[in-house]
Design a protein around this motif. Structure first.
Motif, PDB file in Angstrom:
ATOM      1  N   LYS A  94       0.792   7.147 -12.139  1.00 64.82           N
ATOM      2  CA  LYS A  94       0.695   8.263 -12.915  1.00 64.82           C
ATOM      3  C   LYS A  94       2.117   8.848 -13.563  1.00 64.82           C
ATOM      4  CE  LYS A  94      -3.289   9.896 -10.540  1.00 64.82           C
ATOM      5  NZ  LYS A  94      -3.692  11.307  -9.550  1.00 64.82           N
ATOM      6  N   CYS A  95       2.106   9.798 -14.504  1.00 62.23           N
ATOM      7  CA  CYS A  95       3.298  10.219 -15.058  1.00 62.23           C
ATOM      8  C   CYS A  95       3.506  11.857 -14.662  1.00 62.23           C
ATOM      9  CB  CYS A  95       3.454  10.137 -16.634  1.00 62.23           C
ATOM     10  SG  CYS A  95       5.145  10.455 -17.251  1.00 62.23           S
ATOM     11  N   PHE A  96       4.619  12.121 -14.320  1.00 66.06           N
ATOM     12  CA  PHE A  96       4.892  13.785 -13.859  1.00 66.06           C
ATOM     13  C   PHE A  96       6.091  14.107 -14.503  1.00 66.06           C
ATOM     14  CE2 PHE A  96       2.557  11.297 -10.238  1.00 66.06           C
ATOM     15  CZ  PHE A  96       1.637  12.307  -9.993  1.00 66.06           C
ATOM     16  N   ALA A  97       5.880  15.522 -14.711  1.00 59.21           N
ATOM     17  CA  ALA A  97       7.025  16.249 -15.605  1.00 59.21           C
ATOM     18  C   ALA A  97       8.122  16.454 -14.545  1.00 59.21           C
ATOM     19  CB  ALA A  97       6.597  17.324 -16.190  1.00 59.21           C
ATOM     20  N   TRP A  98       9.300  17.031 -14.811  1.00 59.38           N
ATOM     21  CA  TRP A  98      10.268  17.747 -14.233  1.00 59.38           C
ATOM     22  C   TRP A  98       9.762  18.845 -13.199  1.00 59.38           C
ATOM     23  CZ3 TRP A  98      11.366  22.876 -14.522  1.00 59.38           C
ATOM     24  CH2 TRP A  98      10.691  23.414 -15.525  1.00 59.38           C
TER      25      TRP A  98
ATOM     26  N   LYS B 166       0.851  -1.135   0.055  1.00 57.84           N
ATOM     27  CA  LYS B 166       0.035  -0.088   0.178  1.00 57.84           C
ATOM     28  C   LYS B 166       0.758   1.303  -0.016  1.00 57.84           C
ATOM     29  CE  LYS B 166      -3.896  -2.285   0.261  1.00 57.84           C
ATOM     30  NZ  LYS B 166      -4.751  -2.451  -0.697  1.00 57.84           N
ATOM     31  N   GLN B 167       1.965   1.149   0.462  1.00 60.98           N
ATOM     32  CA  GLN B 167       2.917   2.414   0.420  1.00 60.98           C
ATOM     33  C   GLN B 167       4.088   2.586  -0.651  1.00 60.98           C
ATOM     34  OE1 GLN B 167       4.260   3.678   4.351  1.00 60.98           O
ATOM     35  NE2 GLN B 167       3.970   1.528   5.228  1.00 60.98           N
ATOM     36  N   ALA B 168       3.871   1.743  -1.609  1.00 62.63           N
ATOM     37  CA  ALA B 168       4.607   1.740  -2.875  1.00 62.63           C
ATOM     38  C   ALA B 168       4.183   3.036  -3.815  1.00 62.63           C
ATOM     39  CB  ALA B 168       4.786   0.383  -3.613  1.00 62.63           C
ATOM     40  N   ILE B 169       5.022   3.577  -4.372  1.00 63.94           N
ATOM     41  CA  ILE B 169       4.477   4.568  -5.601  1.00 63.94           C
ATOM     42  C   ILE B 169       5.311   4.162  -6.889  1.00 63.94           C
ATOM     43  CG2 ILE B 169       4.778   6.951  -5.995  1.00 63.94           C
ATOM     44  CD1 ILE B 169       5.090   7.673  -3.000  1.00 63.94           C
ATOM     45  N   ILE B 170       4.385   4.044  -7.697  1.00 62.12           N
ATOM     46  CA  ILE B 170       5.086   3.662  -9.140  1.00 62.12           C
ATOM     47  C   ILE B 170       4.758   4.664 -10.080  1.00 62.12           C
ATOM     48  CG2 ILE B 170       5.075   1.723 -10.673  1.00 62.12           C
ATOM     49  CD1 ILE B 170       5.526   0.582  -7.952  1.00 62.12           C
ATOM     50  N   VAL B 171       5.601   5.286 -10.820  1.00 61.94           N
ATOM     51  CA  VAL B 171       5.394   6.523 -11.527  1.00 61.94           C
ATOM     52  C   VAL B 171       6.340   6.479 -12.801  1.00 61.94           C
ATOM     53  CG1 VAL B 171       4.603   7.822  -9.739  1.00 61.94           C
ATOM     54  CG2 VAL B 171       6.843   7.784 -10.065  1.00 61.94           C
ATOM     55  N   GLY B 172       5.956   7.435 -13.622  1.00 62.12           N
ATOM     56  CA  GLY B 172       6.848   7.682 -14.838  1.00 62.12           C
ATOM     57  C   GLY B 172       7.276   8.875 -14.600  1.00 62.12           C
ATOM     58  N   LEU B 173       8.583   9.530 -15.066  1.00 63.19           N
ATOM     59  CA  LEU B 173       8.955  10.849 -15.177  1.00 63.19           C
ATOM     60  C   LEU B 173       9.538  11.349 -16.186  1.00 63.19           C
ATOM     61  CD1 LEU B 173      11.227  10.402 -11.703  1.00 63.19           C
ATOM     62  CD2 LEU B 173       9.020  11.350 -11.863  1.00 63.19           C
ATOM     63  N   HIS B 174       9.003  12.655 -16.626  1.00 69.79           N
ATOM     64  CA  HIS B 174       9.401  13.216 -17.717  1.00 69.79           C
ATOM     65  C   HIS B 174      10.531  14.244 -17.240  1.00 69.79           C
ATOM     66  CE1 HIS B 174       9.580  15.645 -21.299  1.00 69.79           C
ATOM     67  NE2 HIS B 174       9.173  16.668 -20.750  1.00 69.79           N
ATOM     68  N   PRO B 175      11.708  13.893 -17.607  1.00 68.52           N
ATOM     69  CA  PRO B 175      12.742  14.916 -17.318  1.00 68.52           C
ATOM     70  C   PRO B 175      13.068  16.231 -18.005  1.00 68.52           C
ATOM     71  CG  PRO B 175      13.754  13.185 -18.915  1.00 68.52           C
ATOM     72  CD  PRO B 175      12.233  13.050 -18.650  1.00 68.52           C
ATOM     73  N   GLY B 176      12.229  16.531 -18.890  1.00 61.00           N
ATOM     74  CA  GLY B 176      12.306  17.782 -19.955  1.00 61.00           C
ATOM     75  C   GLY B 176      13.310  17.449 -20.967  1.00 61.00           C
ATOM     76  N   THR B 177      13.737  18.571 -21.968  1.00 62.98           N
ATOM     77  CA  THR B 177      14.666  18.117 -22.870  1.00 62.98           C
ATOM     78  C   THR B 177      16.057  18.333 -22.216  1.00 62.98           C
ATOM     79  OG1 THR B 177      13.080  18.883 -24.583  1.00 62.98           O
ATOM     80  CG2 THR B 177      15.436  18.897 -25.250  1.00 62.98           C
ATOM     81  N   VAL B 178      16.763  17.325 -22.280  1.00 62.36           N
ATOM     82  CA  VAL B 178      17.974  17.756 -21.573  1.00 62.36           C
ATOM     83  C   VAL B 178      19.141  17.287 -22.429  1.00 62.36           C
ATOM     84  CG1 VAL B 178      19.700  16.185 -19.873  1.00 62.36           C
ATOM     85  CG2 VAL B 178      17.203  16.342 -19.364  1.00 62.36           C
TER      86      VAL B 178
END
Length: 250
Positions: free
Chosen positions: A239-243, A186-198
């Motif tokens: 979910k997926c979150f940006a930088w 229940k405490q795990a967080i599974i996410v995608g990350l958008h790092p921006g243009t690097v």
């Protein structure tokens, strides 16, 4: 920013894994995590050895095409204790053979298979072996680099067929893993990350089209991603979150 990092520091993850630590973002994440959490064990995995070393980093070469070595990596990282944080920093946009498609005439089965294998299948297999080893006694995170262009609702200019599709597939995999994991952890967080243009090999052919203020250094992107992870809760899982911390719509 400093306050956010310090508050995350108080959570004190003790066991961290970074898969893909030889890339620009992966290396920057490795450096900053080592500095922020000097008492944590940080296990890094990549095809090549790092050219720099830290006292709290333990590096192992990995063959991404071999599930056996991925499983061994997960076992090694969790041998002493369960994992508090896993970051997957692998991915491909182009290489010496393939470039992003500008139109349908550029499509090929080989390109789709190659990008799906790296951008979707590999993170899924990594999740298969690392996610079950996440800490169940306190908040833990499994994050993988995704991309804003994987958002169907955000696609307004087209192109980049195989890359967009592979990242969309990855976002669905993230959602699936989050749903399944929540049943047991229940405490795990599974996410995608958008790092921006690097500024990296991945973005190099396209940097001339990016405004200077939107082309990030790996260090800046890594720092912002750590800030994003600091704020997430189990309610954000899948979910997926940006930088900048904003959620990216599917």
């Amino acid at each position: 920013m400093e306050q956010n990092i310090n508050s995350y520091k108080s959570m004190a993850p003790k066991n961290i894994a970074v898969v893909g630590s030889s890339g620009a973002i992966g290396k920057a994440l490795m450096r900053q995590l080592a500095a922020i959490y000097p008492d944590a064990n940080i296990y890094t995995f990549s095809r090549s050895d790092p050219k720099e070393y830290f006292e709290n980093i333990f590096h192992t070469k990995i063959k991404y095409e071999s599930e056996i070595t991925i499983e061994s990596a997960a076992m090694k990282a969790s041998e002493l204790s369960s994992l508090d944080m896993v970051i997957v920093a692998t991915g491909i946009l182009h290489d010496e053979v393939f470039m992003p498609e500008k139109s349908m005439k550029d499509l090929s089965a080989e390109k789709f298979i190659h990008l799906y294998s790296v951008n979707a299948v590999l993170p899924a297999i990594i999740a298969k072996h690392f996610v079950p080893r996440l800490n169940k006694k306190k908040r833990s995170v499994f994050a993988t680099l995704s991309a804003r262009v994987g958002s169907i609702s955000d696609n307004e200019i087209g192109g980049w067929y195989s890359y967009r599709a592979s990242k969309s597939a990855l976002n669905m995999i993230i959602k699936n893993v989050a749903i399944e994991t929540a049943r047991k952890n229940k405490q795990a967080i599974i996410v995608g990350l958008h790092p921006g243009t690097v500024a990296s090999y991945l973005s190099e052919p396209f940097q001339s089209n990016v405004p200077k203020e939107k082309l990030f250094t790996p260090e800046f992107s890594a720092r912002k991603l750590i800030e994003v992870l600091e704020k997430l809760t189990p309610g954000n899982s899948g979910k997926c979150f940006a930088w900048d911390g904003k959620e990216i719509e599917p």
